[in-house]
Write an enzyme that holds these catalytic residues in place. Structure first.
Site, PDB file in Angstrom:
ATOM      1  CB  SER A  42     -47.892 -22.120 -36.620  1.00 28.14           C
ATOM      2  OG  SER A  42     -48.470 -21.607 -36.443  1.00 28.14           O
TER       3      SER A  42
ATOM      4  CG  ASP B  43     -49.641 -18.185 -34.327  1.00 28.63           C
ATOM      5  OD1 ASP B  43     -50.377 -17.622 -34.652  1.00 28.63           O
ATOM      6  OD2 ASP B  43     -50.523 -19.126 -34.753  1.00 28.63           O
TER       7      ASP B  43
ATOM      8  CB  THR C  25     -50.769 -31.570 -36.386  1.00 26.64           C
ATOM      9  OG1 THR C  25     -51.435 -31.413 -35.394  1.00 26.64           O
ATOM     10  CG2 THR C  25     -51.742 -30.255 -37.933  1.00 26.64           C
TER      11      THR C  25
ATOM     12  CG  ASP D 194     -47.604 -18.436 -38.682  1.00 26.85           C
ATOM     13  OD1 ASP D 194     -48.774 -18.730 -37.206  1.00 26.85           O
ATOM     14  OD2 ASP D 194     -47.534 -18.922 -39.662  1.00 26.85           O
TER      15      ASP D 194
HETATM   16  C1  16G Z   1     -53.776 -26.709 -38.381  1.00 26.56           C
HETATM   17  C2  16G Z   1     -54.810 -25.992 -38.914  1.00 26.56           C
HETATM   18  C3  16G Z   1     -55.558 -25.495 -37.856  1.00 26.56           C
HETATM   19  C4  16G Z   1     -56.088 -26.344 -37.210  1.00 26.56           C
HETATM   20  C5  16G Z   1     -55.344 -27.445 -35.913  1.00 26.56           C
HETATM   21  C6  16G Z   1     -55.761 -28.909 -36.163  1.00 26.56           C
HETATM   22  C7  16G Z   1     -54.720 -24.835 -40.674  1.00 26.56           C
HETATM   23  C8  16G Z   1     -53.433 -23.495 -41.829  1.00 26.56           C
HETATM   24  N1  16G Z   1     -53.941 -25.243 -39.474  1.00 26.56           N
HETATM   25  O1  16G Z   1     -52.719 -26.311 -37.453  1.00 26.56           O
HETATM   26  O2  16G Z   1     -56.623 -24.798 -38.810  1.00 26.56           O
HETATM   27  O3  16G Z   1     -56.906 -26.330 -36.397  1.00 26.56           O
HETATM   28  O4  16G Z   1     -53.827 -28.372 -37.421  1.00 26.56           O
HETATM   29  O5  16G Z   1     -54.732 -29.869 -35.438  1.00 26.56           O
HETATM   30  O6  16G Z   1     -54.940 -25.327 -41.538  1.00 26.56           O
HETATM   31  P1  16G Z   1     -55.168 -31.611 -34.959  1.00 26.56           P
HETATM   32  O7  16G Z   1     -55.630 -32.160 -36.303  1.00 26.56           O
HETATM   33  O8  16G Z   1     -53.391 -31.757 -34.719  1.00 26.56           O
HETATM   34  O9  16G Z   1     -55.930 -31.554 -34.128  1.00 26.56           O
HETATM   35 MG    MG Z   2     -50.080 -19.903 -36.369  1.00 26.34          MG
END
Ligand code: 16G
Ligand code: MG
Length: 552
Positions: free
Chosen positions: A70, A286, A509, A288
């Site tokens: 992504s 973005d 993430t 993807d």
């Molecule tokens: C991921 C999620 C997105 C969310 C982000 C938050 C999916 C497909 N993607 O990219 O929705 O806004 O995480 O990131 O679910 P964070 O937990 O690091 O703040």
């Molecule tokens: Mg994306």
């Protein structure tokens, strides 16, 4: 492969070609597996086996696999699975995926595969079908090859879609599985997708004026070839000027461009300066093409962001209006789903017009909550979102016998919106057309759209802590329950700020804790964010010497 022995033998023949790096723990998170692309070979091989098993478990239905990271930097990559209706993988299987990915050796991997087969009662005699695609990252091809070994090892039938956007892959999965049924979703090809979207768009803007050339920042990613193809299908109905389309230039992907850059840095991609004229609107995809952010420059060349919240407000109000014009306001309830990151001004604007739900961050939470409305509009502030039409809403639209031409028109618009909007997942190209439809209907430029409400100044900061797992939240991540006592301190602080709101949550993430704050005035929003970040830092027993200066 009809027996466990056959499967084990198949795996043994390939698994040693893709050994697991010994010092890494993988986790199937909100967006699948994601890390440096060169570390992912073993993971994608095993995802090949997992996808085959998932397909067998679901009676041979086609499972989707997307290889992408992504908006992450170019050297990262990732992989995620798509369930048969085009939705994200069922939560229980996320766990299975993590276990499979972390088995240290081939023997251990075979053992966890056998356990999974027993645990979930998979009939190995069933067929396995998988459709897969990748984005434009340099590590993509090698990873696809490892993934294909996983399919071969498990005797699955694979369909290689090469380079596609994430939303197109989701679309294809749904089309393949619904073919020949009453819910047939469409032609299972990228051209079928383009035809469906552009056909619906042309009907929706017939007789309306779109506002000249739209600039599309493709993030130097997979959105570029897709947008180029879409532009051919759209013809004169929506002229597009594509920028940042260098998919073969090393280091270009998501670099100082794309939806994440624009949303996070709240400024124009440098590549657009001198290209975007005052008053003209532009949007960024973005890496993807599942996220979309609009923006424009005013007459003083000031940058203005039109993010997921603004898209939500624009689109939800339009759909409510069409439902009312079609005389269906008693049958169809339109609702909006947001997260705690939604700007307070957007929540206020929306809540005055329709029901609004707040859920934890992550697309799956928003998607599920949106399914509870007859028409559910969901967008994260970061630009990921879509609109879901429930089966009951679709039935109500089909059964409705309009009594006036105005009702007939609104009814047609709503039916065309079902085709225009990707029902499986957030889709930047589909959302871009949706926004353009509403702007054309309202005769809005970016300026009038922006004027629906004024964003509260806000600030997002991240804090590096020793252990982010000690942070636990409740109330859709708006309040902390642990570490004990921290929320009380945050509350005391927030009370001192006019229109103040702040919350703290561990990232899903990255290895950080995120702090969001907003207030009526910009300096106050900044100050509140940094003060809360300082509290977070103190509560985790950080070394005061190392305490970042900006949190002081
Ligand atoms: C991921 C999620 C997105 C969310 C982000 C938050 C999916 C497909 N993607 O990219 O929705 O806004 O995480 O990131 O679910 P964070 O937990 O690091 O703040
Ligand atoms: Mg994306």
């Amino acid at each position: 492969m009809t027996t466990i022995e056959d499967l084990s033998e198949g795996i043994r023949a390939y698994a040693d070609l893709h050994p697991k790096p010994s010092n890494i723990q993988f986790q199937y998170g909100t967006a699948g597996f994601r890390t440096l692309g060169v570390l992912l070979e073993s993971v994608v091989f095993r995802v090949g086996v997992l996808a085959a098993l998932r397909s067998k478990k679901l009676d041979g239905k086609t499972i989707g696999v997307m290889i992408t990271a992504s908006h992450n930097p170019e050297q990262d990559n990732g992989v995620k699975l798509v369930d048969p209706r085009g939705e994200m993988l069922e939560a229980a299987w996320e766990n299975h995926a993590t276990i499979l990915a972390n088995a240290p050796t081939t023997d251990a991997f075979i053992e966890v595969v056998e356990n999974l087969i027993k645990l979930t009662k998979i009939d190995l005699a069933k067929p396995a079908n998988v459709v897969y695609a990748r984005d434009t990252r340099p590590t993509g091809l090698t990873l696809v090859a490892a993934f294909q070994d996983g399919l071969k090892a498990s005797g699955a039938t694979g369909r290689n879609e090469d380079i596609k956007t994430t939303p197109v892959l989701h679309y294809l999965v749904r089309c393949i599985n619904s073919k020949g049924t009453a819910e047939a979703y469409g032609e299972d090809s990228e051209d079928g997708y383009m035809r469906k979207l552009s056909g619906a768009f042309k009907k929706l803007v017939a007789g309306k004026k779109t506002h000249g050339l739209l600039i599309v920042d493709c993030a130097n990613g997979v959105g570029a070839p897709a947008a180029k193809r879409l532009a051919q299908f759209l013809g004169d109905s929506l002229p597009l000027q594509l920028v940042n389309t260098s998919i073969n230039t090393e280091g270009a992907l998501n670099n100082a461009c794309g939806a994440d850059f624009v949303k996070t840095s709240q400024r124009l991609p440098p590549s657009l300066s001198g290209v975007l004229r005052a008053g003209q609107r532009a949007c960024s995809l973005d890496g993807d093409a599942d996220r979309l952010i609009f923006f424009y420059l005013d007459e003083r060349n000031q940058f203005h962001l039109l993010d997921g919240d603004k898209i939500s407000a624009l689109v939800a109000a339009f759909i409510v209006e069409q439902v009312r014009l079609a005389g269906l306001e008693d049958t169809i309830e339109v609702g909006v789903v947001q997260t705690a990151y939604a700007n307070g001004a957007s929540t206020k604007y929306l809540a005055e017009r329709l029901p609004v739900t707040c859920v934890p961050t992550g697309v799956k939470h928003l998607h599920h909550a949106a399914e509870h409305y007859s028409i559910g509009v969901y967008f994260e502030a970061n630009g990921h979102g879509t609109v879901l039409f429930s089966p009951s809403a679709v039935a109500a639209l089909e059964q409705r016998r309009p009594s006036t031409p105005a009702q007939q028109t609104a009814l047609n618009h709503l039916k065309n919106l079902i085709d225009l909007i990707n029902q499986t997942v957030g889709d930047a190209l589909s959302d871009m057309l949706l926004v353009e439809v509403v702007l054309a209907h309202k005769s809005f430029s970016g300026i009038e759209w922006d004027a629906l409400y004024t964003d509260l100044p806000n600030r997002l900061v991240k804090v590096v802590v020793k252990d982010r797992s000690v942070f636990k939240t409740e109330d859709a991540e708006r309040r902390l329950v642990a570490p004990a006592g921290l929320q009380k301190k945050i509350d005391e602080l927030v009370r001192k700020y006019d229109g103040g709101r702040a919350f703290v949550r561990p990232s899903g993430t990255e290895d950080v804790v995120r702090v969001y704050a907003e207030a009526i005035l910009r300096p106050q929003a900044d100050e509140l964010a940094f003060k809360v970040a300082g509290l977070v830092y103190d509560f985790t027993g950080g070394d005061p010497v190392a305490r970042p200066r900006e949190f002081l």
